[in-house]
Write a protein that holds these residues in place. Structure first.
Motif, short mmCIF file in Angstrom:
data_model
loop_
_atom_site.label_atom_id
_atom_site.label_comp_id
_atom_site.label_asym_id
_atom_site.label_seq_id
_atom_site.Cartn_x
_atom_site.Cartn_y
_atom_site.Cartn_z
N SER A 41 11.36 31.22 4.76
CA SER A 41 10.75 30.28 3.81
C SER A 41 11.74 29.24 3.28
N PRO A 42 12.32 28.44 4.16
CA PRO A 42 13.30 27.44 3.72
C PRO A 42 12.64 26.23 3.08
N LEU A 64 8.19 26.69 6.12
CA LEU A 64 8.11 26.33 4.71
C LEU A 64 6.78 26.82 4.17
N SER A 65 6.81 27.59 3.08
CA SER A 65 5.59 28.16 2.49
C SER A 65 4.86 27.09 1.69
N VAL A 90 11.76 18.86 12.21
CA VAL A 90 10.39 19.33 12.42
C VAL A 90 9.96 20.12 11.19
N LEU A 91 8.86 19.73 10.61
CA LEU A 91 8.32 20.41 9.44
C LEU A 91 7.39 21.53 9.89
N GLY A 92 7.89 22.76 9.84
CA GLY A 92 7.06 23.93 10.13
C GLY A 92 6.46 24.44 8.84
N LEU A 93 5.13 24.55 8.81
CA LEU A 93 4.40 24.95 7.61
C LEU A 93 3.67 26.26 7.85
N GLY A 94 3.55 27.07 6.80
CA GLY A 94 2.80 28.31 6.93
C GLY A 94 2.20 28.73 5.60
#
Length: 280
Positions: A41-42, A64-65, A90-94
């Motif tokens: 969760s950076p 990223l939460s 790259v913006l990884g979202l979850g």
């Protein structure tokens, strides 16, 4: 979005000694890896030191939460990184997990769609983000509202199903867990110690059941069948075979998470050992 063949997924490289982390990122670039995925969760800003320490390496949040960061702030921070390091963030979202988020965790799919709407309004480009996706609805959102998907704790069979939903032209970057240990008992023991937390999170267990595993597979730290399906363990040749399975199933890029007895480790020796696979 070209992330190369292999990347690494790691928590330790965004924590601890900053100088060590920058040096590790620079070496990963020289070894031929295409990306570093920041686990645990950076925040967006945590990518900056690694981008500054390298010239080609992509850095992604994995993930990223959406419960912890306002989308307008994320859009602004992402734009700043894009300006400083074009095409490399790259913006990884979850949507994370209820057990980790607490009372805020309601209607995660709807919350993700709302978050994406607000990112769009703030001008954040959809083609520079990926979604943590396991089930069909979130995979479809990855196809329709993002550059692609970053599934976690999956098998080659899931990679094939994900590709069917995403279709061609969308990035599929499934995380792959790696244990560089030839002895079956030691390899599976290391894997079970890592897997213990995830088997308490319904998002993952439901997905594993969808993939055909039984409730019995999810007990006792995970059956041998589950461990052998989710983890790539053994020597370099064994890891290469699992990597090939994922690419044959439709993956574009594989972030490898080296599993050791120390979760916060920065496993440079193992990354060096695995590096030839990045160039095949």
């Amino acid at each position: 979005m070209d992330l190369g063949r292999l990347g690494v997924w790691n928590i330790g490289i965004r924590a601890g000694d900053a100088g060590r982390n920058r040096e590790a990122a620079a070496e990963l670039e020289e070894l031929g890896y295409g990306a570093v995925w920041l686990g645990g969760s950076p925040a967006v800003q945590e990518a900056a030191p690694l981008l500054e320490a390298t010239s080609r390496l992509a850095v992604a949040t994995g993930i990223l939460s959406i419960w912890d960061h306002e989308p307008e702030a994320v859009a602004e921070q992402t734009a700043a990184l894009e300006k400083a390091h074009p095409g490399r963030f790259v913006l990884g979202l979850g949507a994370s997990h209820g057990a980790l988020v607490g009372e805020r965790y309601t209607r995660p799919y709807s919350a993700m769609i709302d978050y994406l709407d607000r990112l769009d309004t703030a001008g954040s480009p959809a083609d520079r983000r990926v979604l943590a996706a396991l089930g069909p609805k979130m995979l479809a959102a990855s196809r329709d509202r993002a550059a692609g998907a970053h599934p976690y704790l999956i098998t080659p069979e899931h990679t094939q199903k994900a590709r069917e939903v995403l279709g061609e032209g969308k990035l599929l970057a499934p995380e792959v867990k790696v244990v560089l240990e030839r002895d079956p008992d030691r390899a599976r023991a290391t894997a079970r110690a890592h897997l213990e937390m995830y088997l308490r999170l319904p998002n993952y267990t439901k997905n594993l059941l969808r993939l055909g595993f039984s409730e019995n597979d999810l007990t006792g730290g995970g059956s041998d069948h589950l461990i052998d399906s989710v983890f790539a363990w053994g020597d370099l040749d064994a890891i290469a075979r699992r990597v090939t399975e994922h690419f044959d199933a439709g993956a574009d890029h594989l972030p490898l998470q080296v599993i050791t007895s120390t979760p916060q480790d920065v496993p440079l020796p193992q990354w060096r050992e695995l590096a030839p696979l990045a160039k095949n």
